[in-house]
Design a protein around this motif. Structure first.
Motif, PDB file in Angstrom:
ATOM      1  N   HIS A 185      25.034  -5.097  52.273  1.00  0.00           N
ATOM      2  CA  HIS A 185      24.405  -6.133  53.100  1.00  0.00           C
ATOM      3  C   HIS A 185      23.106  -6.657  52.493  1.00  0.00           C
ATOM      4  CE1 HIS A 185      27.340  -5.113  56.154  1.00  0.00           C
ATOM      5  NE2 HIS A 185      26.978  -3.856  56.033  1.00  0.00           N
ATOM      6  N   TYR A 243      25.533 -13.305  47.617  1.00  0.00           N
ATOM      7  CA  TYR A 243      25.692 -12.534  48.836  1.00  0.00           C
ATOM      8  C   TYR A 243      26.781 -13.188  49.662  1.00  0.00           C
ATOM      9  CZ  TYR A 243      24.917 -10.346  53.330  1.00  0.00           C
ATOM     10  OH  TYR A 243      25.103  -9.659  54.505  1.00  0.00           O
ATOM     11  N   ASN A 244      27.793 -12.423  50.018  1.00  0.00           N
ATOM     12  CA  ASN A 244      28.907 -12.892  50.842  1.00  0.00           C
ATOM     13  C   ASN A 244      29.609 -14.094  50.201  1.00  0.00           C
ATOM     14  OD1 ASN A 244      30.550 -12.575  53.030  1.00  0.00           O
ATOM     15  ND2 ASN A 244      29.273 -13.766  54.430  1.00  0.00           N
TER      16      ASN A 244
END
Length: 62
Positions: free
Chosen positions: A41, A50-51
């Motif tokens: 995360h 990120y993601n």
């Protein structure tokens, strides 16, 4: 009421407490973009993703 006869030494006290104050190793995850090991995360420090989205500009050779 029971009263201790002698003072508990620091060593004995700390020995008793040592198991409950143990540090834990942080969890690690694999980056989906570059495969580097990173904290879950969080933005990958290697590639800046990120993601699945580029979130951070990473300089080469820094």
């Amino acid at each position: 009421m029971a009263v201790p006869k002698r003072k508990t030494t620091n060593a004995r006290r700390d020995k008793r407490r040592s198991s409950s104050y143990r540090l834990e190793v942080p969890a690690m995850a694999k980056c989906e973009q570059c495969g580097a090991i990173k904290r879950p995360h969080r933005i990958c420090e290697e590639c800046g993703y990120y993601n699945g989205i580029k979130r951070l500009k990473v300089e080469e050779g820094a």
